[in-house]
Write a protein that holds these residues in place. Structure first.
Motif, PDB file in Angstrom:
ATOM      1  N   ALA A   1      -6.893   9.145 -21.799  1.00 54.71           N
ATOM      2  CA  ALA A   1      -7.951   7.999 -21.879  1.00 54.71           C
ATOM      3  C   ALA A   1      -7.213   7.162 -23.194  1.00 54.71           C
ATOM      4  O   ALA A   1      -6.895   7.503 -24.144  1.00 54.71           O
ATOM      5  CB  ALA A   1      -9.253   8.389 -22.200  1.00 54.71           C
ATOM      6  N   MET A   2      -7.238   5.915 -22.835  1.00 53.66           N
ATOM      7  CA  MET A   2      -6.716   4.915 -23.778  1.00 53.66           C
ATOM      8  C   MET A   2      -7.627   4.708 -24.970  1.00 53.66           C
ATOM      9  O   MET A   2      -8.789   4.493 -24.687  1.00 53.66           O
ATOM     10  CB  MET A   2      -6.450   3.452 -23.040  1.00 53.66           C
ATOM     11  CG  MET A   2      -5.359   3.465 -21.949  1.00 53.66           C
ATOM     12  SD  MET A   2      -3.778   3.796 -22.808  1.00 53.66           S
ATOM     13  CE  MET A   2      -3.468   2.496 -23.672  1.00 53.66           C
ATOM     14  N   GLN A   3      -7.205   4.700 -26.128  1.00 55.13           N
ATOM     15  CA  GLN A   3      -8.026   4.226 -27.386  1.00 55.13           C
ATOM     16  C   GLN A   3      -8.138   3.031 -27.518  1.00 55.13           C
ATOM     17  O   GLN A   3      -7.067   2.435 -27.518  1.00 55.13           O
ATOM     18  CB  GLN A   3      -7.733   5.373 -28.610  1.00 55.13           C
ATOM     19  CG  GLN A   3      -7.837   6.833 -28.216  1.00 55.13           C
ATOM     20  CD  GLN A   3      -7.466   7.643 -29.632  1.00 55.13           C
ATOM     21  OE1 GLN A   3      -6.617   7.208 -30.293  1.00 55.13           O
ATOM     22  NE2 GLN A   3      -8.442   8.554 -29.996  1.00 55.13           N
ATOM     23  N   THR A   4      -9.397   2.425 -28.145  1.00 51.28           N
ATOM     24  CA  THR A   4      -9.367   1.127 -28.577  1.00 51.28           C
ATOM     25  C   THR A   4      -8.768   1.037 -29.781  1.00 51.28           C
ATOM     26  O   THR A   4      -9.383   1.930 -31.011  1.00 51.28           O
ATOM     27  CB  THR A   4     -10.915   0.840 -28.561  1.00 51.28           C
ATOM     28  OG1 THR A   4     -11.300   0.647 -27.328  1.00 51.28           O
ATOM     29  CG2 THR A   4     -10.784  -0.703 -28.899  1.00 51.28           C
ATOM     30  N   PRO A   5      -7.906   0.343 -30.410  1.00 51.25           N
ATOM     31  CA  PRO A   5      -7.346   0.206 -31.768  1.00 51.25           C
ATOM     32  C   PRO A   5      -8.487  -0.222 -32.744  1.00 51.25           C
ATOM     33  O   PRO A   5      -9.461  -1.013 -32.456  1.00 51.25           O
ATOM     34  CB  PRO A   5      -6.187  -0.630 -31.583  1.00 51.25           C
ATOM     35  CG  PRO A   5      -6.597  -1.483 -30.267  1.00 51.25           C
ATOM     36  CD  PRO A   5      -7.296  -0.543 -29.327  1.00 51.25           C
ATOM     37  N   PRO A   6      -8.330   0.326 -34.003  1.00 52.87           N
ATOM     38  CA  PRO A   6      -9.184  -0.092 -34.998  1.00 52.87           C
ATOM     39  C   PRO A   6      -9.247  -1.747 -35.421  1.00 52.87           C
ATOM     40  O   PRO A   6      -8.064  -2.453 -35.059  1.00 52.87           O
ATOM     41  CB  PRO A   6      -9.020   0.836 -36.188  1.00 52.87           C
ATOM     42  CG  PRO A   6      -7.472   1.093 -36.126  1.00 52.87           C
ATOM     43  CD  PRO A   6      -7.223   1.129 -34.518  1.00 52.87           C
TER      44      PRO A   6
END
Length: 284
Positions: A41-46
């Motif tokens: 799953a792709m993580q949303t960058p901070p």
């Protein structure tokens, strides 16, 4: 002979096509499921979220000191608060969403004020938030004293990857040059145009990160500049103080997209030392 031979005749093409379609129909869902399972799953960058800066000048403060209300994410954010002012106002911050705040490192005492002033940093990881989010600090020791309190949300940040804190002051050569400049400006009646470059410690990231730099100057002056380099941008500041004084402060942000080691150099005028922090927040 004809009967025996006819038993080995090839099947009609339409029958073979139907069989192949059936085999593919059963095989494809399994293959697709295997491929999907292999893709993480792709993580949303901070990224920088809501932010505000509370300031109270000396003698005009009140307790508790409460920030302006901002709209933070419901969950998944990290929160950062710095408290700079009278050292006897040493209560841990609280907020309107009952998050748990943790002190980062030790309090840093300002030079030159007989240990009466210090600065502290606090974080809340995996915080709850929402509309009208405020942070407050009880000022039990000096309720009317000066205070500066930045409140910063870092959205989609599940951890504080690294932090650096240092307290640089102008070097010997810079102090000598600034002393001569001040003496000459005093003779000709000019303004104090001395300056200094102060560099933070370094932080190391393992991927995309939001870097938060905080500058807290220490000189007894009322108007100044604090300009960060290295790709940082100021988002909140308090650099023009009233005659009754206050705690000078600047907060700057930089988004980085890759792993690396980072620092920030601040250019300031007039020359002075400054308490510096640099935080690196990443996704979990």
């Amino acid at each position: 002979m004809h009967a025996g031979f006819s038993s080995f005749l090839p099947r009609p093409r339409s029958h073979r096509t139907t069989s192949l379609a059936l085999l593919l129909a059963f095989a494809l869902p399994v293959a697709a499921a295997t491929i999907d399972d292999a893709i993480p799953a792709m993580q949303t960058p901070p990224t920088l979220g809501a932010h505000t800066l509370l300031t109270q000048s000396e003698g005009d403060g009140s307790s508790p000191a409460i920030t302006s209300a901002v709209h933070t994410q419901d969950d998944g954010s990290s929160l950062l608060v710095l408290v700079a002012g009278h050292a006897d106002n040493d209560a841990t911050p609280t907020d309107s969403y009952a998050n748990t705040w943790k002190l980062v490192g030790d309090p840093v005492t300002y030079n030159g004020y007989d240990a009466r002033f210090d600065a502290r940093a606090y974080i809340a990881i995996g915080a709850h938030g929402g509309k009208h989010h405020t942070v407050q600090v009880a000022k039990n020791g000096s309720p009317n004293g000066e205070i500066s309190m930045p409140f910063i949300e870092i959205a989609h940040a599940g951890k504080l990857q690294d932090v650096a804190q240092n307290y640089p002051t102008p070097g010997v050569a810079a102090r000598t040059a600034n002393k001569l400049a001040r003496a000459w400006e005093g003779v000709v009646g000019g303004p104090d145009t001395t300056s200094t470059l102060l560099t933070s410690g370094t932080v190391t990231t393992t991927g995309p990160a939001t870097l938060v730099a905080v500058w807290l100057g220490d000189a007894y002056i009322y108007s100044m500049t604090a300009v960060p380099g290295d790709g940082f941008k100021v988002v909140d500041s308090y650099l023009h103080l009233p005659p009754n004084s206050g705690v000078q402060c600047a907060v700057a942000i930089r988004q980085v997209n890759a792993a690396g080691t980072y620092s920030v150099t601040w250019s300031g005028s007039p020359a002075q030392g400054a308490i510096l922090w640099l935080f690196a927040f990443q996704a979990p």
